[in-house]
Design a protein around this motif. Structure first.
Motif, PDB file in Angstrom:
ATOM      1  N   TYR A   1       0.825  -1.204   0.000  1.00  0.00           N
ATOM      2  CA  TYR A   1       0.000   0.000   0.000  1.00  0.00           C
ATOM      3  C   TYR A   1       0.862   1.257   0.000  1.00  0.00           C
ATOM      4  N   MET A   2       1.971   1.241   0.711  1.00  0.00           N
ATOM      5  CA  MET A   2       2.863   2.393   0.738  1.00  0.00           C
ATOM      6  C   MET A   2       3.480   2.655  -0.636  1.00  0.00           C
ATOM      7  N   LYS A   3       3.855   1.601  -1.335  1.00  0.00           N
ATOM      8  CA  LYS A   3       4.407   1.753  -2.683  1.00  0.00           C
ATOM      9  C   LYS A   3       3.397   2.433  -3.603  1.00  0.00           C
ATOM     10  N   ASN A   4       2.154   1.987  -3.526  1.00  0.00           N
ATOM     11  CA  ASN A   4       1.117   2.575  -4.360  1.00  0.00           C
ATOM     12  C   ASN A   4       0.788   4.001  -3.939  1.00  0.00           C
ATOM     13  N   LEU A   5       0.910   4.270  -2.655  1.00  0.00           N
ATOM     14  CA  LEU A   5       0.712   5.635  -2.168  1.00  0.00           C
ATOM     15  C   LEU A   5       1.797   6.564  -2.718  1.00  0.00           C
ATOM     16  N   VAL A   6       3.025   6.075  -2.797  1.00  0.00           N
ATOM     17  CA  VAL A   6       4.117   6.853  -3.388  1.00  0.00           C
ATOM     18  C   VAL A   6       3.802   7.172  -4.848  1.00  0.00           C
ATOM     19  N   ILE A   7       3.327   6.174  -5.597  1.00  0.00           N
ATOM     20  CA  ILE A   7       2.997   6.378  -7.011  1.00  0.00           C
ATOM     21  C   ILE A   7       1.886   7.420  -7.160  1.00  0.00           C
TER      22      ILE A   7
ATOM     23  N   SER B   1      -4.692   8.498  -3.145  1.00  0.00           N
ATOM     24  CA  SER B   1      -3.959   8.643  -1.884  1.00  0.00           C
ATOM     25  C   SER B   1      -4.876   8.393  -0.695  1.00  0.00           C
ATOM     26  N   ILE B   2      -6.096   8.920  -0.761  1.00  0.00           N
ATOM     27  CA  ILE B   2      -7.066   8.718   0.320  1.00  0.00           C
ATOM     28  C   ILE B   2      -7.384   7.235   0.486  1.00  0.00           C
ATOM     29  N   VAL B   3      -7.576   6.540  -0.618  1.00  0.00           N
ATOM     30  CA  VAL B   3      -7.905   5.113  -0.559  1.00  0.00           C
ATOM     31  C   VAL B   3      -6.748   4.308   0.034  1.00  0.00           C
ATOM     32  N   PHE B   4      -5.521   4.577  -0.414  1.00  0.00           N
ATOM     33  CA  PHE B   4      -4.381   3.800   0.085  1.00  0.00           C
ATOM     34  C   PHE B   4      -4.055   4.146   1.539  1.00  0.00           C
TER      35      PHE B   4
END
Length: 328
Positions: free
Chosen positions: A62-68, A107-110
């Motif tokens: 989830y953090m990786k996707n938040l970075v993206i 970002s809100i979802v992740f």
């Protein structure tokens, strides 16, 4: 001219936008410029750290996707700065505008998924849920991006507005009833999600208050304090960046739908919306703080870099990432 013939009367039409930016003309470009520099640097560092070694942890996925998501939002900012308060290519402005909001809501979802992950690990530390498996988390992330990709495509099909304000990029644009209703539904979903956040962290707070951590000595109390601080970083950032924006969003959408027709009120709501939108974009700079507190590998790598002694091997990073599973 025949008797009874009336002369044609020219009906004045307004060819200019009644809503202007006033002091936002300087505040918005400066604010977005600062966010772009800080957000780009911090998220590129986070991207390098997270993608150096694959992890088996759901929270890391989830953090990786938040970075993206944060990087996508940050990369929208130069176009928003350049075309601020200007007319620009319709497709480019629409694409960048949609990408900005898609990135924000991604970002809100992740952040929500990270919170759910932490909630289950703290409240149900013995049980292993499906959400804690990296494979399940990757599938969830793919579904999230697929939904947002479809939403982007549908929004791009919307027709160009004909009002004077609609010609200006990233400005006050009128909304039809259907478009306004969709926006209000999105805001309502955010507030429901926010209430879930409050319930999650209220429960977590009650759980932490009963934890002894092995004794009542100073070391145990210090560790407990650190756990509390790390736990509440996510809701603090979430609330600071997104709650004010969505509070302003409701009357702002109503003004776009002409439910609120007073031009002076529309002007004030436009300015408030733009200021709160800047605050929401600050989230892209603050998310690396979450990584620092919740991920030991990220924290160790940053400390090594600051101290100029990055000696953490790839194997050590992998072990550190795996230890993060039980870290509060």
């Amino acid at each position: 001219m025949a008797p009874g013939t009336t002369l044609p009367v020219d009906i004045p039409t307004n060819h200019t936008c009644d809503i202007d930016d006033r002091f936002l003309y300087l505040v918005v470009p400066v604010g977005y410029s600062v966010i772009f520099i800080l957000g780009l640097l911090s998220n590129l560092v986070a991207l390098c750290i997270f993608f150096l070694k694959s992890s088996t942890l759901s929270i890391t996925v989830y953090m990786k996707n938040l970075v993206i998501a944060d990087l996508l939002l940050v990369l929208c900012l130069p176009i928003r700065i350049y075309y601020h308060n200007k007319e620009g290519p319709f497709f480019l402005c629409r694409m960048v505008g949609i990408s900005f909001y898609v990135s924000m809501y991604a970002s809100i979802v992740f952040l929500s998924l990270i919170s759910l992950d932490r909630y289950l690990k703290i409240i149900k530390p013995v049980q292993v849920f499906r959400i804690h498996r990296a494979e399940w988390s990757r599938k969830t992330a793919c579904i999230v991006w697929a939904v947002f990709a479809c939403s982007t495509f549908l929004l791009l099909l919307c027709e160009k507005g004909t009002e004077p304000c609609d010609k200006i990029c990233f400005h006050f644009h009128r909304k039809r009833p259907a478009g306004g209703a969709i926006n209000l539904v999105v805001v309502a979903l955010f507030f429901i999600l926010f209430l879930v956040f409050v319930c999650f962290y209220g429960t977590i707070g009650a759980k932490l208050s009963t934890m002894t951590l092995g004794g009542s000595d100073l070391q145990a109390r210090s560790r407990k304090k650190k756990i509390v601080v790390r736990t509440y970083v996510v809701p603090a950032i979430f609330t600071l960046c997104f709650f004010p924006y969505h509070v302003v969003r409701v009357p702002y959408i109503l003004s776009q739908m002409d439910v609120i027709m007073d031009v002076s009120i529309q002007q004030q709501l436009h300015m408030a919306n733009e200021l709160m939108l800047i605050l929401s974009a600050v989230n892209s700079c603050l998310d690396p703080v979450i990584y620092f507190f919740l991920c030991s590998a990220f924290r160790k790598t940053v400390r090594c870099a600051v101290q100029g002694r990055c000696k953490l091997s790839m194997n050590e990073r992998a072990v550190s990432f795996n230890r993060s599973a039980n870290e509060f």
